[in-house]
Design a protein around this motif. Structure first.
Motif, PDB file in Angstrom:
ATOM      1  N   VAL A  31       2.228  10.028 -20.170  1.00  0.00           N
ATOM      2  CA  VAL A  31       3.596  10.398 -19.807  1.00  0.00           C
ATOM      3  C   VAL A  31       4.583   9.493 -20.531  1.00  0.00           C
ATOM      4  N   PHE A  32       4.339   8.192 -20.501  1.00  0.00           N
ATOM      5  CA  PHE A  32       5.219   7.228 -21.167  1.00  0.00           C
ATOM      6  C   PHE A  32       5.398   7.581 -22.642  1.00  0.00           C
ATOM      7  N   ASN A  33       4.319   7.923 -23.308  1.00  0.00           N
ATOM      8  CA  ASN A  33       4.392   8.265 -24.736  1.00  0.00           C
ATOM      9  C   ASN A  33       5.213   9.523 -25.001  1.00  0.00           C
ATOM     10  N   GLY A  34       5.379  10.364 -23.982  1.00  0.00           N
ATOM     11  CA  GLY A  34       6.089  11.621 -24.172  1.00  0.00           C
ATOM     12  C   GLY A  34       7.522  11.660 -23.673  1.00  0.00           C
ATOM     13  N   ILE A  35       8.002  10.606 -23.017  1.00  0.00           N
ATOM     14  CA  ILE A  35       9.360  10.670 -22.482  1.00  0.00           C
ATOM     15  C   ILE A  35      10.387  10.488 -23.590  1.00  0.00           C
ATOM     16  N   ASP A  36      11.561  11.072 -23.381  1.00  0.00           N
ATOM     17  CA  ASP A  36      12.613  11.028 -24.397  1.00  0.00           C
ATOM     18  C   ASP A  36      13.493   9.789 -24.236  1.00  0.00           C
ATOM     19  N   GLY A  37      14.480   9.685 -25.099  1.00  0.00           N
ATOM     20  CA  GLY A  37      15.372   8.526 -25.106  1.00  0.00           C
ATOM     21  C   GLY A  37      16.133   8.340 -23.808  1.00  0.00           C
ATOM     22  N   GLU A  38      16.596   9.427 -23.218  1.00  0.00           N
ATOM     23  CA  GLU A  38      17.322   9.342 -21.945  1.00  0.00           C
ATOM     24  C   GLU A  38      16.430   8.769 -20.845  1.00  0.00           C
ATOM     25  N   ALA A  39      15.191   9.218 -20.818  1.00  0.00           N
ATOM     26  CA  ALA A  39      14.251   8.719 -19.814  1.00  0.00           C
ATOM     27  C   ALA A  39      13.904   7.249 -20.075  1.00  0.00           C
ATOM     28  N   ASP A  67       8.586   0.023 -27.706  1.00  0.00           N
ATOM     29  CA  ASP A  67       7.683   0.756 -26.812  1.00  0.00           C
ATOM     30  C   ASP A  67       6.661  -0.174 -26.172  1.00  0.00           C
ATOM     31  N   ALA A  68       6.092  -1.081 -26.957  1.00  0.00           N
ATOM     32  CA  ALA A  68       5.113  -2.020 -26.427  1.00  0.00           C
ATOM     33  C   ALA A  68       5.767  -2.943 -25.396  1.00  0.00           C
ATOM     34  N   PHE A  69       6.980  -3.395 -25.695  1.00  0.00           N
ATOM     35  CA  PHE A  69       7.724  -4.250 -24.773  1.00  0.00           C
ATOM     36  C   PHE A  69       7.992  -3.515 -23.458  1.00  0.00           C
ATOM     37  N   LEU A  70       8.497  -2.287 -23.557  1.00  0.00           N
ATOM     38  CA  LEU A  70       8.829  -1.508 -22.363  1.00  0.00           C
ATOM     39  C   LEU A  70       7.576  -1.197 -21.546  1.00  0.00           C
ATOM     40  N   ASP A 104       6.239  16.655 -17.958  1.00  0.00           N
ATOM     41  CA  ASP A 104       6.511  15.353 -17.353  1.00  0.00           C
ATOM     42  C   ASP A 104       7.672  14.724 -18.109  1.00  0.00           C
ATOM     43  N   LEU A 105       8.734  14.337 -17.387  1.00  0.00           N
ATOM     44  CA  LEU A 105       9.970  13.894 -18.031  1.00  0.00           C
ATOM     45  C   LEU A 105      10.288  12.420 -17.883  1.00  0.00           C
ATOM     46  N   TYR A 106       9.766  11.781 -16.842  1.00  0.00           N
ATOM     47  CA  TYR A 106      10.175  10.415 -16.542  1.00  0.00           C
ATOM     48  C   TYR A 106       9.073   9.738 -15.772  1.00  0.00           C
TER      49      TYR A 106
END
Length: 132
Positions: A31-39, A67-70, A104-106
Motif C-alpha cells: 500500500v505504501f508503495n502505491g500511495i500518491d503525493g497527497e497521501a 520513501d525509505a525515511f518515511l 488502497d489510497l492511504y
C-alpha cells in the motif's frame, strides 16, 4: 491470512470508503508503495515529522531517500507494545471502492489520521455528487 479489522465504512453514491486495520507488514508496504503525493503528505503530517526532527534532518520529499525515511518513520510509529511482541506492527489502510473497483489510497499508524483521510474522500465525493 493476516488479521484485518474493519474500523470504518461509509458509502455515498457509487463510492464506498473503508478503513481497515492490518498487522501485515507486506500488505502495508505494498500500500505504501502505491500511495500518491497527497497521501504521502498526509502521512508525513500524521507522523509529525516537523515536531520530531529539525528541518535539516528530514529527507527531502523530492529526494531519492524520502520513501525509505518515511517508511522507517511509519514502522517506528506502527510498532505495537514491544513488551507483548516486539515484531507486531499495526497499520490503518484507507480503501476506496467505486463501481466495483477497489484501490488502497492511504495508510497510517494511527486511527485518527486514517479516519480524517477517509472522511475527506467522502466529502470530496459528496461535493461532486450533491444529494437530490
Amino acid at each position: 491470512m493476516p488479521r484485518q479489522e474493519g474500523f470504518f465504512e461509509q458509502q455515498t453514491g457509487d463510492l464506498r470508503v473503508e478503513v481497515l486495520k492490518t498487522y501485515d507488514r507486506s500488505y502495508a508496504r505494498e500500500v505504501f508503495n502505491g500511495i500518491d503525493g497527497e497521501a504521502r503528505e498526509a502521512l508525513a503530517a500524521a507522523l509529525e515529522l516537523e515536531k520530531n526532527y529539525e528541518p535539516a534532518d528530514i529527507a527531502n520529499p523530492e529526494g531519492n531517500d524520502y520513501d525509505a525515511f518515511l517508511w522507517d518513520e511509519l514502522l517506528g510509529a506502527a510498532r505495537e507494545d514491544v513488551r507483548a511482541d516486539p515484531n507486531l506492527y499495526s497499520f490503518f489502510i484507507v480503501s476506496e471502492t467505486r463501481s466495483g473497483k477497489s484501490q488502497d489510497l492511504y495508510m497510517s499508524p494511527d486511527w485518527p489520521s486514517a479516519e480524517t483521510f477517509a472522511k475527506k474522500r467522502i466529502a470530496a465525493n459528496g461535493s461532486k455528487h450533491p444529494a437530490l
